[in-house]
Design a protein around this motif. Structure first.
Motif, PDB file in Angstrom:
ATOM      1  N   LYS A 152       0.804  -1.221   0.000  1.00 23.63           N
ATOM      2  CA  LYS A 152       0.000   0.000   0.000  1.00 23.63           C
ATOM      3  C   LYS A 152       0.838   1.272   0.000  1.00 23.63           C
ATOM      4  CE  LYS A 152      -3.705   0.634  -0.002  1.00 23.63           C
ATOM      5  NZ  LYS A 152      -4.520   0.916  -1.228  1.00 23.63           N
ATOM      6  N   THR A 153       2.040   1.208   0.573  1.00 22.45           N
ATOM      7  CA  THR A 153       2.930   2.361   0.506  1.00 22.45           C
ATOM      8  C   THR A 153       4.346   1.889   0.808  1.00 22.45           C
ATOM      9  OG1 THR A 153       3.207   4.689   1.158  1.00 22.45           O
ATOM     10  CG2 THR A 153       2.791   3.108   2.929  1.00 22.45           C
ATOM     11  N   TRP A 154       5.298   2.800   0.733  1.00 18.33           N
ATOM     12  CA  TRP A 154       6.693   2.429   0.977  1.00 18.33           C
ATOM     13  C   TRP A 154       7.334   3.376   1.981  1.00 18.33           C
ATOM     14  CZ3 TRP A 154      11.063   5.458  -0.262  1.00 18.33           C
ATOM     15  CH2 TRP A 154      10.800   6.639  -0.974  1.00 18.33           C
ATOM     16  N   PHE A 155       8.410   2.898   2.598  1.00 17.97           N
ATOM     17  CA  PHE A 155       9.140   3.683   3.596  1.00 17.97           C
ATOM     18  C   PHE A 155      10.615   3.766   3.225  1.00 17.97           C
ATOM     19  CE2 PHE A 155       5.916   1.487   6.453  1.00 17.97           C
ATOM     20  CZ  PHE A 155       5.042   2.570   6.478  1.00 17.97           C
ATOM     21  N   ASP A 156      11.218   4.872   3.565  1.00 18.11           N
ATOM     22  CA  ASP A 156      12.658   5.024   3.382  1.00 18.11           C
ATOM     23  C   ASP A 156      13.369   4.145   4.405  1.00 18.11           C
ATOM     24  OD1 ASP A 156      15.232   5.832   2.890  1.00 18.11           O
ATOM     25  OD2 ASP A 156      14.799   7.976   2.993  1.00 18.11           O
ATOM     26  N   ALA A 157      14.243   3.286   3.916  1.00 23.57           N
ATOM     27  CA  ALA A 157      15.065   2.460   4.814  1.00 23.57           C
ATOM     28  C   ALA A 157      16.533   2.812   4.661  1.00 23.57           C
ATOM     29  CB  ALA A 157      14.838   0.976   4.526  1.00 23.57           C
ATOM     30  N   GLY A 158      16.785   3.995   4.098  1.00 27.20           N
ATOM     31  CA  GLY A 158      18.147   4.474   3.982  1.00 27.20           C
ATOM     32  C   GLY A 158      18.942   3.766   2.916  1.00 27.20           C
ATOM     33  N   ALA A 159      20.210   4.103   2.862  1.00 28.53           N
ATOM     34  CA  ALA A 159      21.148   3.427   1.968  1.00 28.53           C
ATOM     35  C   ALA A 159      21.875   2.370   2.786  1.00 28.53           C
ATOM     36  CB  ALA A 159      22.137   4.428   1.385  1.00 28.53           C
ATOM     37  N   ARG A 160      21.850   1.145   2.309  1.00 26.41           N
ATOM     38  CA  ARG A 160      22.514   0.063   3.023  1.00 26.41           C
ATOM     39  C   ARG A 160      24.006   0.063   2.697  1.00 26.41           C
ATOM     40  NH1 ARG A 160      18.315  -3.638   4.839  1.00 26.41           N
ATOM     41  NH2 ARG A 160      19.854  -5.261   5.259  1.00 26.41           N
ATOM     42  N   SER A 161      24.802  -0.110   3.743  1.00 25.35           N
ATOM     43  CA  SER A 161      26.247  -0.155   3.613  1.00 25.35           C
ATOM     44  C   SER A 161      26.778  -1.292   4.472  1.00 25.35           C
ATOM     45  CB  SER A 161      26.873   1.177   4.063  1.00 25.35           C
ATOM     46  OG  SER A 161      26.510   2.240   3.195  1.00 25.35           O
ATOM     47  N   PHE A 162      28.073  -1.583   4.334  1.00 28.21           N
ATOM     48  CA  PHE A 162      28.687  -2.644   5.136  1.00 28.21           C
ATOM     49  C   PHE A 162      29.267  -2.091   6.433  1.00 28.21           C
ATOM     50  CE2 PHE A 162      29.172  -4.619   0.848  1.00 28.21           C
ATOM     51  CZ  PHE A 162      28.456  -5.777   1.106  1.00 28.21           C
ATOM     52  N   TYR A 163      29.073  -2.831   7.503  1.00 28.18           N
ATOM     53  CA  TYR A 163      29.807  -2.520   8.730  1.00 28.18           C
ATOM     54  C   TYR A 163      30.216  -3.806   9.434  1.00 28.18           C
ATOM     55  CZ  TYR A 163      25.123  -2.717  11.076  1.00 28.18           C
ATOM     56  OH  TYR A 163      23.871  -3.062  11.535  1.00 28.18           O
ATOM     57  N   THR A 164      31.350  -3.719  10.122  1.00 25.81           N
ATOM     58  CA  THR A 164      31.943  -4.907  10.746  1.00 25.81           C
ATOM     59  C   THR A 164      32.327  -4.632  12.190  1.00 25.81           C
ATOM     60  OG1 THR A 164      34.240  -4.374  10.198  1.00 25.81           O
ATOM     61  CG2 THR A 164      32.951  -5.509   8.495  1.00 25.81           C
ATOM     62  N   ARG A 165      32.704  -5.697  12.854  1.00 21.46           N
ATOM     63  CA  ARG A 165      33.176  -5.571  14.242  1.00 21.46           C
ATOM     64  C   ARG A 165      34.417  -4.689  14.321  1.00 21.46           C
ATOM     65  NH1 ARG A 165      32.872 -10.017  17.947  1.00 21.46           N
ATOM     66  NH2 ARG A 165      35.115 -10.250  17.732  1.00 21.46           N
ATOM     67  N   ASP A 166      35.412  -4.963  13.476  1.00 20.01           N
ATOM     68  CA  ASP A 166      36.680  -4.225  13.604  1.00 20.01           C
ATOM     69  C   ASP A 166      37.528  -4.203  12.334  1.00 20.01           C
ATOM     70  OD1 ASP A 166      37.413  -6.866  13.527  1.00 20.01           O
ATOM     71  OD2 ASP A 166      38.122  -6.965  15.591  1.00 20.01           O
TER      72      ASP A 166
END
Length: 337
Positions: A152-166
């Protein structure tokens, strides 16, 4: 079999709660009279998440606009089950609406898998124009109607990027051998594999513990996950690959929708439009706040070699171009205003 048993338990729980039918408050009325409905709305995000905040405002607005004939009750934090479990409940009519990632419906309609193809959009403006288009509203969103639900509609979920522990991620080669959590999406798993990582599907509720214990090395998501879901406590390297603009969507049971009068449908559509716009504003504000808070918690934000990541997934773009030439042309048509 295990999933079916779990679904049965969830449906039994909903019965006990008195919400098995999302339209549990429906009253007897004539065809021309607006009936009363209380929509059951599910999200796996916590109360502080922009989408949940927006959904609760939507419920209030809907009640006001309809003079009390349309109401909504939002169940957050996944209390009704995982996204996939609740989507099945929406199909059965036990839940009226669920907010979920677009990849959740890949297995129901293959077209939605295209939104998990990395670097499909040039930037956020390009992405917004496509998602707000009549093409999406009229050609894509209704495609699952025969399965018992529609977007019925859509939401912004941002731009997905990678992140790690260290481990800093600057090039695709930096992902080699790393166990990177993904959604249970064949498209996202292929993406991680092409980039050199080891895709590891995992339920969202298990991610924090898996990061903390080293079961996974990292994942791909947006900045809000660092703060709203507390991942900044256990993940300290965030690489702005911005490889994916994949929306969240609000899915609704078709039987519930069909029971509304034309007046109620108009009211619902107006409220849904305002919901989407409100969620985007909340998302933008919370993203800025999340970056600031995560930085204060020791998260290192870096800019990688984006072109190297784009090059690594060319086989996916070639495949999409051959299988869905019309869709690709539509996307290109929205690349410039």
């Amino acid at each position: 079999m295990k999933n079916k048993k779990k679904l049965g338990v969830l449906m039994s729980l909903l019965l006990l709660l008195g919400i098995f039918t999302g339209c549990s408050s429906m009253t007897v009325a004539s065809e021309s009279e607006d009936k009363s409905f209380e929509f059951i709305i599910s999200s796996n995000q916590p109360d502080s998440h922009p989408t949940v905040v927006a959904l609760k405002q939507f419920a209030e607005d809907l009640e006001e606009k309809s003079q009390g004939t349309l109401k909504g009750k939002v169940y957050s934090s996944g209390v009704l089950g995982s996204d996939r479990e609740v989507l099945e409940l929406v199909q059965f009519g036990a839940v009226d609406m669920v907010s979920t990632g677009v990849s959740t419906i890949e297995s129901y309609e293959k077209m939605y898998s295209l939104f998990s193809v990395p670097y499909l959009f040039n930037d956020k403006s390009h992405y917004y124009r496509m998602m707000d288009s009549e093409y999406m509203q009229e050609e894509i969103f209704p495609q699952t109607a025969e399965l018992g639900f529609v977007v019925k509609t859509w939401f912004d979920a941002g731009a997905r990027s990678f992140y790690t522990r260290d481990i800093p991620i600057s090039e695709p080669s930096d992902l080699k051998g790393l166990k990177m959590r993904t959604l249970a999406s064949p498209t996202l798993m292929e993406m991680v594999s092409l980039m050199g990582g080891n895709p590891t599907p995992l339920d969202w509720g298990e991610v924090y513990g898996a990061l903390q214990q080293g079961v996974i090395d990292g994942l791909e998501n947006n900045e809000l996950a660092l703060t709203v879901n507390k991942h900044a406590e256990v993940a300290k390297e965030f690489s702005n690959t911005r490889h994916l603009f994949a929306p969240d969507v609000l899915i609704m049971n078709t039987n519930t929708l069909n029971k509304l009068t034309s007046n109620q449908r108009d009211i619902l559509d107006e409220a849904l439009h305002e919901l989407s716009l409100n969620q985007r504003e909340l998302w933008a504000a919370e993203t800025e706040k999340a970056i600031k808070e995560a930085t204060e918690q020791g998260v290192n934000f870096t800019e990688p070699n984006v072109q190297a990541f784009i090059d690594s997934v060319k086989p996916m773009h070639e495949k999409v171009g051959k299988e869905y030439p019309e869709f690709v042309e539509v996307i290109k048509s929205f690349s410039e205003e």
